[in-house]
Design a protein around this motif. Structure first.
Motif, PDB file in Angstrom:
ATOM      1  N   SER A   7       0.577  -1.282  -0.185  1.00 41.46           N
ATOM      2  CA  SER A   7       0.015   0.037  -0.075  1.00 41.46           C
ATOM      3  C   SER A   7       1.012   1.347   0.083  1.00 41.46           C
ATOM      4  O   SER A   7       1.952   1.423   0.590  1.00 41.46           O
ATOM      5  N   PRO A  52       1.463   5.678   6.670  1.00 42.31           N
ATOM      6  CA  PRO A  52       1.638   4.541   7.548  1.00 42.31           C
ATOM      7  C   PRO A  52       1.682   4.566   8.919  1.00 42.31           C
ATOM      8  O   PRO A  52       1.895   3.626   9.776  1.00 42.31           O
ATOM      9  N   ASP A  91      -0.195   0.883  10.800  1.00 47.03           N
ATOM     10  CA  ASP A  91       0.233  -0.200   9.893  1.00 47.03           C
ATOM     11  C   ASP A  91       0.942  -0.870  10.809  1.00 47.03           C
ATOM     12  O   ASP A  91       2.256  -1.195  10.510  1.00 47.03           O
ATOM     13  N   ARG A 101       3.517  -3.382   8.590  1.00 43.72           N
ATOM     14  CA  ARG A 101       4.750  -2.726   8.079  1.00 43.72           C
ATOM     15  C   ARG A 101       4.580  -3.196   6.519  1.00 43.72           C
ATOM     16  O   ARG A 101       5.650  -3.180   5.765  1.00 43.72           O
ATOM     17  N   THR A 143       2.889  -0.398   4.706  1.00 39.57           N
ATOM     18  CA  THR A 143       2.470   0.712   3.961  1.00 39.57           C
ATOM     19  C   THR A 143       3.670   1.674   3.843  1.00 39.57           C
ATOM     20  O   THR A 143       4.441   1.849   4.849  1.00 39.57           O
ATOM     21  N   GLY A 165      -5.390  -3.760  12.088  1.00 34.86           N
ATOM     22  CA  GLY A 165      -5.113  -2.724  11.224  1.00 34.86           C
ATOM     23  C   GLY A 165      -6.397  -2.291  10.403  1.00 34.86           C
ATOM     24  O   GLY A 165      -7.632  -2.774  10.607  1.00 34.86           O
ATOM     25  N   LYS A 175      -8.592  -1.078   4.185  1.00 38.38           N
ATOM     26  CA  LYS A 175      -8.201  -0.681   2.871  1.00 38.38           C
ATOM     27  C   LYS A 175      -8.823  -0.936   1.678  1.00 38.38           C
ATOM     28  O   LYS A 175      -8.990  -1.882   1.365  1.00 38.38           O
TER      29      LYS A 175
END
Length: 253
Positions: free
Chosen positions: A18, A22, A25, A28, A30, A114, A117
């Motif tokens: 992505s 961030p 996130d 990790r 992003t 998280g 998205k």
């Protein structure tokens, strides 16, 4: 079929996900648009050009891959079109985006933690292809192929490829294993489905055309970190077989 010849130079492919804020996130995966901008500029300043995996492999087969870096974006997030594509164009790069044709316009429901998205819609996938990006399959719904039964394995490989070919009107030659999880059975299914290559993360002994290793790139990766990862890549990865011209035949089936 004879084994693919092995190139002495490791093939360098970077793995993104992505491109957004961030701050939240946990995995990790992003990278902020600002960080991606600096990373792409770093590649360009060093004479490196980011290209889709299909182009990189074809260039490798012809001995013309010097200075080329594979750029991949997993999961097919909507922010690829909104944030990544303009930056890629700014620096003369292109990339492969691995999408989920079974979740068009959906979200990353496979992540238990998280934020949710949005994923590319069908129109978004077509727009990415029209922008010069390679569209590859990430399976139908982000399923770990190493745990899938035969029916699901076939659907994730054969059906996802057929859906993307219909959606984009273009050949689909690349597959990316969800979670980077691959075993010999999964790799055989991807090959049988007619793909020309498949991406993993660190496939170890399976490294080859249907289990290509990639280097994770995150928000913390500054220019010096990318330089270090590039230097260490030769020692951390198995050599990647060069793709013979049989690749063209396999991928066009």
């Amino acid at each position: 079929m004879p084994a693919d010849p092995v190139s002495p130079r490791p093939l360098w492919a970077l793995m993104y996900h992505s491109v957004a804020d961030p701050a939240d996130d946990p995995y990790r995966v992003t990278v902020s648009p600002g960080r991606l901008d600096r990373q792409l500029r770093w590649l360009r300043r060093r004479g490196l050009t980011g290209v889709p995996m299909e182009r990189l492999l074809r260039a490798r087969a012809e001995g013309r891959d010097a200075g080329l870096v594979g750029l991949t974006f997993d999961d097919g997030y909507a922010d690829f079109l909104e944030a990544a594509v303009p930056l890629l164009k700014r620096y003369g790069h292109t990339a492969t985006v691995f999408v989920l044709p079974g979740r068009p316009g959906g979200t990353n429901e496979w992540d238990p933690e998280g934020p949710r998205k949005p994923l590319l819609t069908e129109d978004g996938i077509r727009a990415a292809a029209d922008a010069g990006m390679e569209i590859g399959s990430h399976g139908l719904r982000h399923t770990d192929l190493t745990t899938a039964d035969d029916t699901l394995l076939a659907a994730d490989t054969v059906h996802s490829r057929a859906l993307l070919r219909t959606l984009t009107g273009r050949e689909v030659t690349g597959y990316c294993y969800p979670y980077g999880a691959v075993d010999a059975r999964a790799a055989a299914a991807v090959r049988a489905a007619g793909y020309g290559y498949a991406c993993a993360i660190s496939p170890g002994p399976l490294t080859g055309r249907f289990a290509l290793p990639r280097v994770h790139v995150g928000e913390r990766d500054t220019g010096p970190m990318l330089h270090l990862k590039r230097r260490l890549h030769r020692w951390r990865r198995e050599p990647v077989p060069a793709v013979s011209h049989a690749y063209v035949t396999v991928a066009s089936r």
